[in-house]
Design a protein around this motif. Structure first.
Motif, PDB file in Angstrom:
ATOM      1  N   GLU A 171       0.716   3.091  49.910  1.00 54.03           N
ATOM      2  CA  GLU A 171       0.179   2.903  48.507  1.00 54.03           C
ATOM      3  C   GLU A 171      -0.733   4.160  48.123  1.00 54.03           C
ATOM      4  O   GLU A 171      -0.195   4.688  47.367  1.00 54.03           O
ATOM      5  CB  GLU A 171      -0.310   1.603  48.070  1.00 54.03           C
ATOM      6  CG  GLU A 171       0.525   0.622  48.092  1.00 54.03           C
ATOM      7  CD  GLU A 171       1.397  -0.028  46.808  1.00 54.03           C
ATOM      8  OE1 GLU A 171       1.216   0.538  45.783  1.00 54.03           O
ATOM      9  OE2 GLU A 171       2.398  -1.011  47.328  1.00 54.03           O
ATOM     10  N   LYS A 175      -0.264   7.950  46.339  1.00 56.00           N
ATOM     11  CA  LYS A 175      -1.033   8.579  45.391  1.00 56.00           C
ATOM     12  C   LYS A 175      -1.788   9.870  45.561  1.00 56.00           C
ATOM     13  O   LYS A 175      -1.827  10.769  44.834  1.00 56.00           O
ATOM     14  CB  LYS A 175      -2.420   7.458  44.892  1.00 56.00           C
ATOM     15  CG  LYS A 175      -1.682   6.091  44.081  1.00 56.00           C
ATOM     16  CD  LYS A 175      -2.542   5.101  44.047  1.00 56.00           C
ATOM     17  CE  LYS A 175      -1.835   3.930  43.385  1.00 56.00           C
ATOM     18  NZ  LYS A 175      -2.635   2.607  43.665  1.00 56.00           N
ATOM     19  N   SER A 178       0.514  12.595  45.458  1.00 61.71           N
ATOM     20  CA  SER A 178       0.929  12.988  44.197  1.00 61.71           C
ATOM     21  C   SER A 178      -0.242  13.631  43.636  1.00 61.71           C
ATOM     22  O   SER A 178      -0.066  14.980  42.649  1.00 61.71           O
ATOM     23  CB  SER A 178       1.269  11.691  43.453  1.00 61.71           C
ATOM     24  OG  SER A 178       0.086  10.883  42.742  1.00 61.71           O
ATOM     25  N   PHE A 369     -14.233   9.552  42.586  1.00 64.73           N
ATOM     26  CA  PHE A 369     -13.753   9.945  41.231  1.00 64.73           C
ATOM     27  C   PHE A 369     -14.712   9.544  40.031  1.00 64.73           C
ATOM     28  O   PHE A 369     -15.493   8.371  40.246  1.00 64.73           O
ATOM     29  CB  PHE A 369     -12.602   9.043  41.258  1.00 64.73           C
ATOM     30  CG  PHE A 369     -11.235   9.654  41.336  1.00 64.73           C
ATOM     31  CD1 PHE A 369     -11.220  11.015  41.998  1.00 64.73           C
ATOM     32  CD2 PHE A 369      -9.969   9.104  41.247  1.00 64.73           C
ATOM     33  CE1 PHE A 369     -10.078  11.754  42.301  1.00 64.73           C
ATOM     34  CE2 PHE A 369      -8.793   9.854  41.570  1.00 64.73           C
ATOM     35  CZ  PHE A 369      -8.740  11.174  41.892  1.00 64.73           C
TER      36      PHE A 369
ATOM     37  N   THR B  54      -2.238  -0.898  39.351  1.00 65.90           N
ATOM     38  CA  THR B  54      -1.796  -1.125  40.732  1.00 65.90           C
ATOM     39  C   THR B  54      -0.366  -1.453  40.888  1.00 65.90           C
ATOM     40  O   THR B  54       0.055  -1.247  41.799  1.00 65.90           O
ATOM     41  CB  THR B  54      -2.705  -2.296  41.146  1.00 65.90           C
ATOM     42  OG1 THR B  54      -4.130  -1.661  40.965  1.00 65.90           O
ATOM     43  CG2 THR B  54      -2.701  -2.341  42.636  1.00 65.90           C
ATOM     44  N   ALA B  57       2.169   1.111  40.038  1.00 65.26           N
ATOM     45  CA  ALA B  57       2.424   1.978  40.999  1.00 65.26           C
ATOM     46  C   ALA B  57       2.995   1.526  42.308  1.00 65.26           C
ATOM     47  O   ALA B  57       3.847   2.083  42.901  1.00 65.26           O
ATOM     48  CB  ALA B  57       0.995   2.442  41.529  1.00 65.26           C
ATOM     49  N   SER B  58       2.889   0.103  42.561  1.00 67.28           N
ATOM     50  CA  SER B  58       3.413  -0.547  43.713  1.00 67.28           C
ATOM     51  C   SER B  58       4.856  -0.580  43.484  1.00 67.28           C
ATOM     52  O   SER B  58       5.672  -0.276  44.474  1.00 67.28           O
ATOM     53  CB  SER B  58       2.873  -1.908  44.196  1.00 67.28           C
ATOM     54  OG  SER B  58       3.413  -2.362  45.230  1.00 67.28           O
ATOM     55  N   LEU B  61       6.777   2.673  44.021  1.00 71.41           N
ATOM     56  CA  LEU B  61       6.857   2.927  45.379  1.00 71.41           C
ATOM     57  C   LEU B  61       8.051   2.288  45.949  1.00 71.41           C
ATOM     58  O   LEU B  61       8.892   2.735  46.658  1.00 71.41           O
ATOM     59  CB  LEU B  61       5.387   2.642  46.214  1.00 71.41           C
ATOM     60  CG  LEU B  61       5.602   2.940  47.449  1.00 71.41           C
ATOM     61  CD1 LEU B  61       5.260   4.401  48.177  1.00 71.41           C
ATOM     62  CD2 LEU B  61       4.258   2.010  48.203  1.00 71.41           C
ATOM     63  N   SER B  67       5.433   8.977  43.029  1.00 74.75           N
ATOM     64  CA  SER B  67       4.060   8.506  42.389  1.00 74.75           C
ATOM     65  C   SER B  67       3.972   9.342  41.065  1.00 74.75           C
ATOM     66  O   SER B  67       3.799  10.723  41.443  1.00 74.75           O
ATOM     67  CB  SER B  67       3.145   8.507  43.184  1.00 74.75           C
ATOM     68  OG  SER B  67       2.044   7.708  42.698  1.00 74.75           O
ATOM     69  N   ASN B  68       3.363   8.898  40.041  1.00 76.12           N
ATOM     70  CA  ASN B  68       2.830   9.538  38.961  1.00 76.12           C
ATOM     71  C   ASN B  68       1.381   9.896  39.379  1.00 76.12           C
ATOM     72  O   ASN B  68       0.487   9.039  39.624  1.00 76.12           O
ATOM     73  CB  ASN B  68       2.880   8.519  37.803  1.00 76.12           C
ATOM     74  CG  ASN B  68       2.443   9.253  36.498  1.00 76.12           C
ATOM     75  OD1 ASN B  68       1.684  10.271  36.472  1.00 76.12           O
ATOM     76  ND2 ASN B  68       2.651   8.761  35.502  1.00 76.12           N
ATOM     77  N   PRO B  69       1.177  11.257  39.174  1.00 75.59           N
ATOM     78  CA  PRO B  69      -0.388  11.778  39.276  1.00 75.59           C
ATOM     79  C   PRO B  69      -1.188  10.999  38.412  1.00 75.59           C
ATOM     80  O   PRO B  69      -2.515  10.762  38.929  1.00 75.59           O
ATOM     81  CB  PRO B  69      -0.214  13.105  39.164  1.00 75.59           C
ATOM     82  CG  PRO B  69       1.124  13.501  39.501  1.00 75.59           C
ATOM     83  CD  PRO B  69       1.975  12.300  38.747  1.00 75.59           C
ATOM     84  N   PHE B  72      -2.520   8.180  40.363  1.00 77.19           N
ATOM     85  CA  PHE B  72      -3.702   8.633  41.307  1.00 77.19           C
ATOM     86  C   PHE B  72      -5.165   8.602  40.564  1.00 77.19           C
ATOM     87  O   PHE B  72      -5.858   8.010  41.243  1.00 77.19           O
ATOM     88  CB  PHE B  72      -3.177   9.903  41.964  1.00 77.19           C
ATOM     89  CG  PHE B  72      -4.410  10.786  42.785  1.00 77.19           C
ATOM     90  CD1 PHE B  72      -4.813  10.075  43.701  1.00 77.19           C
ATOM     91  CD2 PHE B  72      -4.999  11.800  42.343  1.00 77.19           C
ATOM     92  CE1 PHE B  72      -5.745  10.728  44.732  1.00 77.19           C
ATOM     93  CE2 PHE B  72      -5.533  12.500  43.002  1.00 77.19           C
ATOM     94  CZ  PHE B  72      -6.107  12.074  44.235  1.00 77.19           C
ATOM     95  N   MET B  73      -5.327   9.250  39.578  1.00 75.88           N
ATOM     96  CA  MET B  73      -6.596   9.445  38.860  1.00 75.88           C
ATOM     97  C   MET B  73      -6.874   8.070  38.203  1.00 75.88           C
ATOM     98  O   MET B  73      -8.341   7.669  38.382  1.00 75.88           O
ATOM     99  CB  MET B  73      -6.250  10.332  37.682  1.00 75.88           C
ATOM    100  CG  MET B  73      -7.611  10.625  37.093  1.00 75.88           C
ATOM    101  SD  MET B  73      -7.421  11.531  35.539  1.00 75.88           S
ATOM    102  CE  MET B  73      -6.630  10.231  34.493  1.00 75.88           C
ATOM    103  N   ALA B  75      -6.362   5.017  39.594  1.00 78.59           N
ATOM    104  CA  ALA B  75      -6.233   4.108  40.658  1.00 78.59           C
ATOM    105  C   ALA B  75      -7.634   3.174  40.664  1.00 78.59           C
ATOM    106  O   ALA B  75      -7.419   1.954  41.275  1.00 78.59           O
ATOM    107  CB  ALA B  75      -5.947   4.645  42.089  1.00 78.59           C
TER     108      ALA B  75
END
Lengths: 381, 181
Positions: A171, A175, A178, A369, B54, B57-58, B61, B67-69, B72-73, B75
């Protein structure tokens, strides 16, 4: 104010369990990265991570439990009514994947951060005290330690068990892939001109923190004291650090003022966040120059993520343990894979080889972050 | 209390109501009572966290999708905390935490500890929960917890003069449900 001391730790990284595994790997400057077999890395830009080599990660709750058992045993510690249990975690993401795949026997509760703290508290008989999870990503377990220090110093509690956990899984790997944040060649080169990003690594650790008075009363032995702690933010960007390391310098400044050393004159070593990303390393370098001024060139700084990988929520507490070993062993862990200097990263990064040193005080930094930064000052006992 | 359909959108935070909810309640408090950002901390609490992002994203997957960036940001709650801190010039600690029960009391208790620091005067604490997904329903069943029926957030700005006792140790769910005792 009560003095805060460390009395025990338990740790597991890709190098294995315990302090000697860290000494061999982190202090030996031997990176733990290899193509991971935990999942199919075909869709991603890199196959590399620092894992213990098992095809499937253990349940986070089990590894947290094992590390906590070791920490409690080392400390000779028995949980008290007021013992706080504070865990840096975002929950078990391997279980999250299994849940959405519809696998049988999955307990969705394992994906809930606070449940990990409750489980740990129950394991050590500390269910009557505060039980919290800190979910601030890469500063999560450092934030847990900072909160524990505040609780103990103020006399609200006499002890806290602080932990952090991240085990490499798909998972989070997806991320970071990406976000193009990971090194593609299997090397993490913090502060080097040719650095290409970070890699993920397994990390779980627990530390037992107590008031010095409580340790004296029970006849325990402090390993080190936590004499300063602080947090600060950049107020700059949702994902990039402030280019001048403003928040990191603010966090370090708070910690050093609390340690009665506002200019950092007594700091002998800095365990840096050092992710080997384009933006972090020069920002952290500038932040450290703000903290130490003209003395910055004389303070050794290393990034142990060059060997362990980035352990995300566990980074703070594992690097706290590494810093503790630097104090007790009198050895500075190196920045491994250091190749050539970057003009924007111009400090003493302890390149490639560990160094003997009389380390009395050390500063442990983490960032995440959102421009979130933490700092802890440890002192040898 | 703000519910999801009343929260203003936040650019870039489009996949879940979690972040817009935090931003909305934080903005209301910090606009109404502006103060020194260097002496302010932000504290967000949520038992589950951003289950919207969450779980999306799962599922992507599992479905074999890239995955969409943005996920990521987003998360962690750090991203929206960073957004709020930039908007209001807040350079104190930013903390995100999770408690299984008594989240409101835990937030107030943590704010009280933060205010021991003489370098801080104010803490904005935010409680946020999403109604959630099959996963949140599953663990609520496993743990015997009530599942939120809607997405909501509550914020409270406390300063050095607000003691835990003064606040009554309110649970944020009780705050959210109406008049406090």
């Amino acid at each position: 104010m009560s003095e805060v001391v460390v009395t025990g730790f338990g740790v597991r990284t890709a190098f294995g369990r315990g302090a000697d595994a860290l000494r061999r790997g982190v202090f030996g400057g031997v990176p733990a990265f290899a193509p991971t077999t935990r999942f199919d890395t075909g869709p991603y830009r890199t196959p590399f991570a620092a894992t213990t080599g098992t095809d499937k990660p253990d349940l986070m709750r089990d590894v947290l439990g094992e590390c906590t058992d070791e920490a409690v045993e080392m400390a000779g510690f028995t949980a008290r009514d007021d013992t706080a249990v504070l865990v840096g975690t975002s929950g078990d993401f391997a279980v999250l994947t299994r849940f959405w795949r519809g696998e049988a026997g999955v307990e969705a509760a394992d994906t809930v951060p606070a449940w990990q703290a409750d489980l740990l508290a129950a394991r050590i008989g500390a269910s009557s005290g505060r039980r919290l999870a800190f979910t601030n990503a890469c500063v999560a377990s450092a934030a847990a330690i900072i909160h524990a220090c505040g609780l103990i110093a103020s006399g609200r509690v006499s002890s806290a068990v602080c932990a952090g956990a991240y085990l490499v899984e798909e998972e989070v790997f997806a991320k970071f892939d990406s976000g193009r944040a990971m090194s593609r060649d299997g090397f993490v080169r913090p502060f080097s001109a040719d650095r290409g990003g970070m890699l993920l690594g397994d990390g779980v650790a627990t530390v037992v923190l107590e008031s010095a008075e409580a340790v004296r009363r029970r006849g325990g032995r402090p390993l080190a004291a936590v004499v300063g702690w602080g947090a600060g933010s950049d107020a700059y960007h949702v994902s990039r650090p402030h280019p001048d390391g403003a928040g990191l310098a603010a966090a370090a400044g708070r910690a050093l003022r609390r340690a009665d050393d506002p200019d950092g004159l007594r700091i002998d070593y800095v365990n840096a966040h050092g992710t080997a990303t384009k933006f972090n390393d020069p920002a952290e370098t500038r932040g450290l120059r703000r903290v130490f001024g003209t003395r910055a060139d004389q303070v050794p700084v290393s990034s142990t993520k060059s060997t362990t990988g980035h352990m995300l929520e566990a980074a703070g507490v594992v690097e706290f343990v590494i810093t503790l070993l630097a104090l007790t062993d009198g050895v500075l862990p190196p920045t491994a894979n250091f190749t050539e200097a970057d003009p924007d990263c111009d400090l003493d990064y302890v390149p490639n080889v560990a160094r003997d040193a009389d380390v009395r005080r050390a500063l442990n930094l983490n960032a995440a972050f959102g421009g979130v930064n933490t700092a802890l000052v440890l002192e040898r006992r | 209390m703000i519910t999801a359909n009343r929260a203003d959108p936040v650019p870039g935070f489009v996949e879940s109501s979690f972040n817009p909810l935090i931003h909305d309640v934080a903005r209301r408090c910090l606009t109404e009572r502006p103060g020194d950002g260097t002496r302010t901390a932000l504290l967000v609490g949520s038992t589950v966290g951003d289950s919207g992002t969450t779980d999306l994203a799962s599922r992507l997957l599992i479905g074999g999708q890239v995955s969409n960036p943005l996920l990521f940001m987003q998360a962690t709650a750090n991203a929206i905390l960073g957004y709020v801190s930039k908007e209001f010039g807040i350079t104190g600690p930013l903390i995100a935490m999770s408690a299984l029960t008594g989240l409101g009391s835990a937030l107030l208790d943590t704010a009280h500890v933060l205010l021991d620091d003489e370098e801080l005067d104010r803490v904005l604490l935010v409680g946020v929960e999403l109604a959630g997904s099959d996963r949140t329903a599953a663990f609520c069943r496993e743990l015997g917890l009530p599942q939120p029926t809607e997405d909501f957030a509550v914020a409270l700005l406390v300063d050095r003069d607000t003691s835990f006792e003064d606040s009554g140790g309110y649970d944020l769910r009780r705050l959210a449900e109406g008049p406090t005792p």
